[in-house]
Design a protein around this motif. Structure first.
Motif, PDB file in Angstrom:
ATOM      1  N   ARG A 193       0.966  -1.107  -0.010  1.00 45.54           N
ATOM      2  CA  ARG A 193       0.011   0.121  -0.084  1.00 45.54           C
ATOM      3  C   ARG A 193       0.778   1.342  -0.041  1.00 45.54           C
ATOM      4  O   ARG A 193       2.197   1.186   0.172  1.00 45.54           O
ATOM      5  N   VAL A 208      -3.498   9.503   4.401  1.00 43.55           N
ATOM      6  CA  VAL A 208      -4.335   8.818   3.551  1.00 43.55           C
ATOM      7  C   VAL A 208      -3.741   7.374   3.071  1.00 43.55           C
ATOM      8  O   VAL A 208      -2.483   7.190   2.407  1.00 43.55           O
ATOM      9  N   THR A 209      -4.359   6.337   3.105  1.00 40.48           N
ATOM     10  CA  THR A 209      -3.778   4.919   2.610  1.00 40.48           C
ATOM     11  C   THR A 209      -4.284   4.543   1.197  1.00 40.48           C
ATOM     12  O   THR A 209      -5.566   5.035   1.058  1.00 40.48           O
ATOM     13  N   ASP A 211      -4.663   1.772  -1.602  1.00 41.72           N
ATOM     14  CA  ASP A 211      -4.574   0.131  -1.899  1.00 41.72           C
ATOM     15  C   ASP A 211      -3.940  -0.097  -3.311  1.00 41.72           C
ATOM     16  O   ASP A 211      -3.902   0.887  -3.992  1.00 41.72           O
ATOM     17  N   ALA A 267      -7.769   2.455  -4.202  1.00 43.86           N
ATOM     18  CA  ALA A 267      -9.041   2.877  -3.373  1.00 43.86           C
ATOM     19  C   ALA A 267      -8.186   3.627  -2.136  1.00 43.86           C
ATOM     20  O   ALA A 267      -7.457   3.111  -1.602  1.00 43.86           O
ATOM     21  N   ALA A 268      -8.792   4.655  -1.643  1.00 42.86           N
ATOM     22  CA  ALA A 268      -8.185   5.552  -0.751  1.00 42.86           C
ATOM     23  C   ALA A 268      -9.014   5.502   0.612  1.00 42.86           C
ATOM     24  O   ALA A 268     -10.154   5.676   0.449  1.00 42.86           O
ATOM     25  N   THR A 269      -8.239   5.324   1.766  1.00 40.46           N
ATOM     26  CA  THR A 269      -8.864   5.339   2.920  1.00 40.46           C
ATOM     27  C   THR A 269      -7.960   6.245   3.823  1.00 40.46           C
ATOM     28  O   THR A 269      -7.005   6.089   3.980  1.00 40.46           O
ATOM     29  N   ASP A 270      -8.771   6.908   4.770  1.00 36.35           N
ATOM     30  CA  ASP A 270      -8.149   7.722   5.685  1.00 36.35           C
ATOM     31  C   ASP A 270      -7.520   6.896   6.716  1.00 36.35           C
ATOM     32  O   ASP A 270      -7.887   6.150   7.292  1.00 36.35           O
ATOM     33  N   LEU A 271      -6.177   7.560   6.662  1.00 34.26           N
ATOM     34  CA  LEU A 271      -5.460   6.705   7.890  1.00 34.26           C
ATOM     35  C   LEU A 271      -5.344   7.391   9.346  1.00 34.26           C
ATOM     36  O   LEU A 271      -5.699   6.702  10.488  1.00 34.26           O
ATOM     37  N   SER A 303      -4.939   5.648  13.833  1.00 28.54           N
ATOM     38  CA  SER A 303      -5.386   6.845  13.722  1.00 28.54           C
ATOM     39  C   SER A 303      -4.979   7.475  14.798  1.00 28.54           C
ATOM     40  O   SER A 303      -5.361   9.069  14.816  1.00 28.54           O
TER      41      SER A 303
END
Length: 360
Positions: free
Chosen positions: A95, A106-107, A109, A113-117, A169
């Motif tokens: 990632r 932000v991560t 993958d 797809a972006a996901t807040d870390l 987080s």
């Protein structure tokens, strides 16, 4: 009053005085044209790369504007669009972790797809670099908490930079009061390398004592060091800005500094910048005076292109330069893998693969 006290301290003990001097580019920093003669990898002026990494498979990934892009076989592909200006990048296994202004970390993958870390307020602005420790903890450098603009922080002599420990987080400030920490990288043995731009210094700090001043690796550098990247034989350091004598003189004159910031547009301040598209508007004191129509390559430029490598013994072993008479300036990121080097020249708005070192 402050100048009187400084003069008295210097009279009592000359070693207490603060003398701003700009050392020459010598030894491992000896000027060359490896960036000027290198290969530009992106279409001209279509991107503004801020940071760059090279994956294990040789794929080049870079940030530009609000997006993350890959470069493979000359083809640029947008991987993700994020909710703000994307800055530094970090590869963490399969990632990516990106710093996004106004958001945090932000991560991304493998599918984009972006996901807040971590969206803690400490990471919402001015994240300059990231590194991953062996235990999975991320360390982030914050250039300035109070003045997130580089040139404004420089003239204010801002010392609100921080190192933040990110565990999932959660974010925890583990060092503060720093002069624009522009880079951080795991160096093994429980230590990290940290670059302190306004101190013109790169140093080692123990992971368990990040708040304590570390051991110097490079001091009184002729540049403002930035991001740091590991390579097989040491670490590469991006140098977005080169120091010049006129700016150093100005920083020692608070009254002149106040007048400049109050009466002159910021883009015309007498400080280094990432690119210098119109030398005719620059002051003669900066040395970019044309001689018979040519900007002399030895001139102390307003902008410069440079990244340099520190070896395992802490010596500056080599550098890649774009000199004052060229325009491949403003190196904000550098990556190296298997002997390949790629720099993100934000000032030049391109990625550059430098020419091989003829002496190696």
């Amino acid at each position: 009053m402050n100048r009187t006290i400084s003069a008295l301290k210097e009279w009592l003990n000359p070693d207490w005085a603060r003398h701003r001097s700009v050392p020459p580019f010598e030894a491992g920093l000896r000027p060359n044209r490896r960036l000027d003669e290198g290969t530009a990898l992106l279409p001209e002026a279509e991107f503004e790369p801020d940071d760059v990494v090279i994956r294990d498979n040789g794929e080049v990934v870079f940030s530009s504007g609000d997006g993350i892009f890959t470069l493979a076989d000359g083809v640029v592909t947008r991987v993700a669009t994020l909710g703000g200006q994307v800055g530094t990048l970090l590869v963490a296994e399969d990632r990516m972790i990106a710093a996004v202004d106004g958001v945090g970390l932000v991560t991304i993958d493998a599918d984009g797809a972006a996901t807040d870390l971590c969206t803690d307020a400490e990471l919402a602005a001015c994240v300059t670099d990231l590194t991953l420790l062996p235990d999975g903890i991320v360390l982030a450098t914050i250039g300035s908490r109070a003045v997130p603009d580089w040139s404004a922080a420089l003239v204010a002599d801002d010392r609100s930079g921080r190192i933040v420990r990110v565990d999932g987080s959660r974010a925890e400030v583990v060092a503060e009061g720093l002069g624009w920490p522009g880079g951080i990288e795991n160096s093994g043995a429980g230590e990290v390398l940290v670059s302190l731009g306004f101190d013109h210094r790169v140093e080692r700090r123990a992971v368990t004592a990040l708040a304590k001043a570390g051991t110097a690796v490079g001091t009184n550098l002729p540049v403002y060091p930035g991001r740091i990247a590991t390579c097989t034989d040491g670490w590469w350091v991006a140098a977005p800005y080169a120091r010049n004598r006129f700016t150093e003189l100005l920083l020692d004159e608070p009254e002149l500094l106040r007048e400049m910031t109050a009466t002159i547009r910021q883009d015309q301040w007498f400080v280094p910048r990432l690119r210098c598209p119109d030398p005719y508007t620059d002051t003669l004191q900066l040395g970019q005076l044309r001689v018979h129509g040519v900007i002399k390559p030895w001139a102390p430029a307003r902008s410069y292109g440079l990244a340099f490598r520190i070896d395992q013994r802490g010596r500056i072993a080599e550098g890649v330069h774009s000199r004052a008479d060229s325009d491949r300036h403003g190196v904000t990121g550098v990556a190296s893998r298997d002997g390949r080097i790629v720099v993100a020249a934000r000032g030049f708005r391109n990625l550059i693969e430098p020419q091989k070192d003829k002496e190696r």
